[in-house]
Motif scaffolding. Sequence first.
Motif, PDB file in Angstrom:
ATOM      1  N   ILE A 105       4.381  14.290   7.939  1.00 44.64           N
ATOM      2  CA  ILE A 105       4.470  14.877   6.603  1.00 44.64           C
ATOM      3  C   ILE A 105       3.981  16.329   6.628  1.00 44.64           C
ATOM      4  O   ILE A 105       4.570  17.214   5.993  1.00 44.64           O
ATOM      5  N   GLY A 106       2.924  16.580   7.401  1.00 42.91           N
ATOM      6  CA  GLY A 106       2.423  17.948   7.522  1.00 42.91           C
ATOM      7  C   GLY A 106       3.419  18.894   8.154  1.00 42.91           C
ATOM      8  O   GLY A 106       3.382  20.109   7.913  1.00 42.91           O
ATOM      9  N   ALA A 107       4.344  18.344   8.957  1.00 41.53           N
ATOM     10  CA  ALA A 107       5.370  19.167   9.618  1.00 41.53           C
ATOM     11  C   ALA A 107       6.651  19.267   8.790  1.00 41.53           C
ATOM     12  O   ALA A 107       7.637  19.846   9.252  1.00 41.53           O
ATOM     13  N   GLY A 108       6.643  18.688   7.587  1.00 43.20           N
ATOM     14  CA  GLY A 108       7.794  18.823   6.709  1.00 43.20           C
ATOM     15  C   GLY A 108       8.758  17.656   6.692  1.00 43.20           C
ATOM     16  O   GLY A 108       9.771  17.695   5.984  1.00 43.20           O
ATOM     17  N   HIS A 109       8.489  16.603   7.461  1.00 44.21           N
ATOM     18  CA  HIS A 109       9.340  15.417   7.443  1.00 44.21           C
ATOM     19  C   HIS A 109       8.945  14.521   6.268  1.00 44.21           C
ATOM     20  O   HIS A 109       7.850  14.650   5.702  1.00 44.21           O
ATOM     21  N   THR A 110       9.827  13.598   5.902  1.00 45.92           N
ATOM     22  CA  THR A 110       9.477  12.555   4.943  1.00 45.92           C
ATOM     23  C   THR A 110       9.403  11.228   5.683  1.00 45.92           C
ATOM     24  O   THR A 110      10.037  11.061   6.741  1.00 45.92           O
ATOM     25  N   VAL A 111       8.649  10.284   5.127  1.00 48.52           N
ATOM     26  CA  VAL A 111       8.336   9.052   5.854  1.00 48.52           C
ATOM     27  C   VAL A 111       8.469   7.838   4.951  1.00 48.52           C
ATOM     28  O   VAL A 111       8.009   7.832   3.805  1.00 48.52           O
ATOM     29  N   SER A 112       9.097   6.785   5.492  1.00 52.76           N
ATOM     30  CA  SER A 112       9.003   5.434   4.946  1.00 52.76           C
ATOM     31  C   SER A 112       8.194   4.620   5.940  1.00 52.76           C
ATOM     32  O   SER A 112       8.551   4.554   7.127  1.00 52.76           O
ATOM     33  N   GLY A 113       7.110   4.018   5.472  1.00 60.01           N
ATOM     34  CA  GLY A 113       6.236   3.279   6.368  1.00 60.01           C
ATOM     35  C   GLY A 113       6.243   1.796   6.075  1.00 60.01           C
ATOM     36  O   GLY A 113       6.184   1.376   4.914  1.00 60.01           O
ATOM     37  N   LEU A 114       6.339   0.989   7.119  1.00 55.69           N
ATOM     38  CA  LEU A 114       6.306  -0.466   6.976  1.00 55.69           C
ATOM     39  C   LEU A 114       4.871  -0.916   6.723  1.00 55.69           C
ATOM     40  O   LEU A 114       3.942  -0.502   7.428  1.00 55.69           O
ATOM     41  N   CYS A 115       4.678  -1.771   5.698  1.00 57.52           N
ATOM     42  CA  CYS A 115       3.331  -2.279   5.407  1.00 57.52           C
ATOM     43  C   CYS A 115       3.431  -3.686   4.835  1.00 57.52           C
ATOM     44  O   CYS A 115       4.505  -4.122   4.410  1.00 57.52           O
ATOM     45  N   ARG A 116       2.270  -4.374   4.801  1.00 54.79           N
ATOM     46  CA  ARG A 116       2.288  -5.782   4.402  1.00 54.79           C
ATOM     47  C   ARG A 116       1.522  -6.087   3.126  1.00 54.79           C
ATOM     48  O   ARG A 116       1.491  -7.228   2.695  1.00 54.79           O
ATOM     49  N   SER A 117       0.859  -5.117   2.519  1.00 53.30           N
ATOM     50  CA  SER A 117       0.023  -5.414   1.363  1.00 53.30           C
ATOM     51  C   SER A 117      -0.016  -4.234   0.397  1.00 53.30           C
ATOM     52  O   SER A 117       0.331  -3.108   0.754  1.00 53.30           O
ATOM     53  N   GLU A 118      -0.453  -4.527  -0.825  1.00 48.44           N
ATOM     54  CA  GLU A 118      -0.625  -3.471  -1.823  1.00 48.44           C
ATOM     55  C   GLU A 118      -1.647  -2.445  -1.366  1.00 48.44           C
ATOM     56  O   GLU A 118      -1.493  -1.244  -1.594  1.00 48.44           O
ATOM     57  N   GLU A 119      -2.718  -2.927  -0.732  1.00 46.70           N
ATOM     58  CA  GLU A 119      -3.752  -2.005  -0.252  1.00 46.70           C
ATOM     59  C   GLU A 119      -3.174  -1.011   0.749  1.00 46.70           C
ATOM     60  O   GLU A 119      -3.433   0.199   0.665  1.00 46.70           O
ATOM     61  N   LYS A 120      -2.384  -1.526   1.697  1.00 49.11           N
ATOM     62  CA  LYS A 120      -1.787  -0.645   2.697  1.00 49.11           C
ATOM     63  C   LYS A 120      -0.729   0.266   2.073  1.00 49.11           C
ATOM     64  O   LYS A 120      -0.580   1.428   2.472  1.00 49.11           O
ATOM     65  N   ALA A 121      -0.019  -0.263   1.083  1.00 49.74           N
ATOM     66  CA  ALA A 121       0.969   0.568   0.392  1.00 49.74           C
ATOM     67  C   ALA A 121       0.293   1.736  -0.313  1.00 49.74           C
ATOM     68  O   ALA A 121       0.802   2.860  -0.309  1.00 49.74           O
TER      69      ALA A 121
END
Length: 281
Positions: free
Chosen positions: A21-37
Amino acid sequence: MHVFVTGATGYVGSAVVRELIGAGHTVSGLCRSEEKASELKAAGAEALYGTLDDLDTLGSAAANADGVIHLAFTNDFSDFEGALALDLRAVKVMGAALEGSGKPFITTAHANGYTVDEAVLAMAERDVRTSIVSLAPSVHGKGDKGFVPMMINIARAKGFAAYIGDGTNRWPAVHRLDAAVLYRLALESAPAGSRLLGAGEEGISLREIASVIGRQLNVPAVSITPEEAAAHFGFLGPIAAFDITSLYNTAQASLATRELLGWKPKQPGLIADLEEGHYFS
């Protein structure tokens, strides 16, 4: 690029997300919980719920991304073969979604994961820009729960910091933030079929590691015999005995990675990181 990252909230993955993200890319990250989201959203990433068992989710996310960095792994040492089999299924599904696109697919090497690695490298023949990152056995920094913290806990419990024999056997190491830069550079420019080594330092002697642990805990650093290593270190015994630097020719592999990608580790080395004290608080 828009990048799909598995293991996005893990020790290395969270650093990779922020680096991207700091380099200008966008990210979708895999996660398993609301806390991690919530962690992902706070970092500026999109949260995608799922696990490595959710093959449809993995395939769809990979197809919709400009590149994939695969960092998730089920560290179940009671069924390590099962963990590798799950990893292979996930890799095949994501790789199939990228076939013919020329898009980057970056994976992480795991012990005895030769079948997975070979499957990844074979994807380069199907127009997927694959590369495999092998991380140093010590990926250090705040939040580390790997081999060095285990050694610290053992030294605390037993009243001394041990090394084996003369302690000259060496471990490569890399700071997690430098490792994150390596994954970004691999995503952006690594040629298809690349094998990359994430080692900021090519080799630190076990005696030096034990010495700084001893100083920080105010306990002696003591040599033990190879025969005593299993009882002292438990499953770490064989690892603590290896001269990993020589075993895997890390000097040559590290230089090749730096020259290929222009990777220049800048963070503190392992000993300097240990001397800062956060490992012992």
